[in-house]
Enzyme design. Structure first.
Site, short mmCIF file in Angstrom:
data_model
loop_
_atom_site.label_atom_id
_atom_site.label_comp_id
_atom_site.label_asym_id
_atom_site.label_seq_id
_atom_site.Cartn_x
_atom_site.Cartn_y
_atom_site.Cartn_z
N GLY A 1 -10.28 6.38 52.84
CA GLY A 1 -9.60 7.62 52.48
C GLY A 1 -8.51 8.02 53.45
O GLY A 1 -8.29 7.38 54.49
N THR B 1 -8.24 10.60 55.40
CA THR B 1 -8.63 11.15 56.71
C THR B 1 -9.12 10.01 57.60
O THR B 1 -8.68 9.88 58.76
CB THR B 1 -9.75 12.21 56.55
OG1 THR B 1 -9.40 13.07 55.46
CG2 THR B 1 -9.91 13.03 57.82
N ALA C 1 -14.89 12.90 53.63
CA ALA C 1 -15.75 13.53 52.61
C ALA C 1 -14.85 14.35 51.71
O ALA C 1 -13.76 14.78 52.11
CB ALA C 1 -16.79 14.42 53.26
N LYS D 1 -19.03 12.68 48.21
CA LYS D 1 -18.05 11.64 48.48
C LYS D 1 -17.76 10.87 47.19
O LYS D 1 -18.47 11.01 46.22
CB LYS D 1 -18.57 10.66 49.55
CG LYS D 1 -18.59 11.28 50.94
CD LYS D 1 -19.03 10.30 52.01
CE LYS D 1 -18.29 9.00 51.99
NZ LYS D 1 -16.83 9.13 52.13
N GLY D 2 -16.69 10.07 47.24
CA GLY D 2 -16.39 9.24 46.08
C GLY D 2 -15.07 9.56 45.41
O GLY D 2 -14.72 8.93 44.41
N GLY E 1 -12.31 8.72 46.38
CA GLY E 1 -11.50 7.50 46.43
C GLY E 1 -12.14 6.35 45.67
O GLY E 1 -11.59 5.24 45.63
N GLU F 1 -19.67 2.80 50.32
CA GLU F 1 -19.78 3.75 51.44
C GLU F 1 -21.24 4.10 51.71
O GLU F 1 -21.68 4.16 52.86
CB GLU F 1 -19.00 5.03 51.12
CG GLU F 1 -17.50 4.87 51.21
CD GLU F 1 -16.74 6.06 50.66
OE1 GLU F 1 -15.60 6.24 51.07
OE2 GLU F 1 -17.28 6.80 49.81
N LYS G 1 -12.34 21.58 53.14
CA LYS G 1 -13.42 20.85 52.45
C LYS G 1 -14.80 21.44 52.72
O LYS G 1 -15.79 20.99 52.13
CB LYS G 1 -13.38 19.38 52.84
CG LYS G 1 -12.16 18.68 52.26
CD LYS G 1 -12.12 17.25 52.67
CE LYS G 1 -11.02 16.52 51.91
NZ LYS G 1 -10.86 15.17 52.42
#
Ligand SMILES: O=C(CO)[C@H](O)[C@H](O)COP(=O)(O)O
Length: 231
Positions: A31, A33, A89, A100-101, A103, A109, A127
């Protein structure tokens, strides 16, 4: 994405990289970040500050990014667990539970998270959420076979379940060859019970509830970087 949010992502990732030590196996998250952490690990490796560090990537995409940055990689064939995983996240609580998810890499992960001695989530302050599901939909990765049955299942659980698509309108297919249903709930109710129901459902390959997995988080915002811990 505003420059400010991008800066917070960077600051959160930089704070997490402080925990990386020479010789560690580091789970490399997926991701926008986590990529800042990847770049900083690569920079420190180049300057000899993180001798012997190896990356355990959370997706093929991250493996490619890490390889391009010159980070030596390992796999589960050679390594039992990551010493530390740094990952993003989509939404997280003060106690480091997360969705999560976003991406599309939730399955791989979660495999890396479940095989990590320590996990630090990195995020910008937007977030943070008092209750998971308030901010984003829950990604549910499903087998292509009979995926419509999983959509009905999610709808019966109270979600509006939308098949994730590419810009072309074609279904998005994960690296592991599955579809994703983005499931928006008015309220998820008992999140642990929901997680269990999804764990037990054939055809649900994985879901984006990451409960009790992360040990800590670094969350950056106007007041600086906060450290959260599971407690
Ligand atoms: O779970 C993920 C990918 O499956 C990402 O970690 C999550 O979507 C956060 O991404 P970003 O830092 O780009 O907002």
């Amino acid at each position: 994405m505003s420059d400010e949010v991008e800066r917070y992502k960077y600051e959160a990732a930089m704070a997490a990289v402080e925990a990386v030590r020479p010789g560690m196996v580091v789970g490399l998250g997926h991701g926008s970040t986590a990529i800042h952490a990847l770049r900083e690990i690569a920079r420190r490796l180049k300057h000899g500050e993180l001798h012997g560090v190896q990356g355990l990537p959370c997706s093929d995409h991250v493996a490619w990014q890490a390889h391009a940055l010159g980070i030596p990689l390992t796999t589960f064939e050679r390594t039992a667990a990551a010493d530390l995983t740094i990952d993003g996240a989509d939404e997280l609580t003060e106690f480091c539970d997360a969705i999560k998810g976003g991406g599309g890499a939730l399955l791989t992960e979660k495999i890396v998270h479940q095989n990590s001695r320590r996990i630090i989530l990195v995020a910008d302050h937007t977030k943070l959420s008092a209750r998971l599901g308030g901010r984003c939909a829950l990604p549910v990765e499903v087998a292509i076979f009979g995926w419509q049955a999983q959509r009905r299942f999610m709808e019966a659980l109270g979600a509006e379940a939308v098949l994730r698509t590419e810009d072309s309108g074609e279904p998005f297919v994960t690296e592991q060859g599955h579809y994703i249903l983005d499931c928006r709930f008015e309220s998820m109710g008992d999140i642990a019970a929901l997680s269990k129901k999804l764990d037990g459902r054939a055809g649900v390959m994985e879901h984006g509830l990451f409960l009790g997995l992360a040990h800590e988080a670094r969350v950056a915002g106007p007041e600086g970087v906060r450290t959260l811990s599971r407690g």
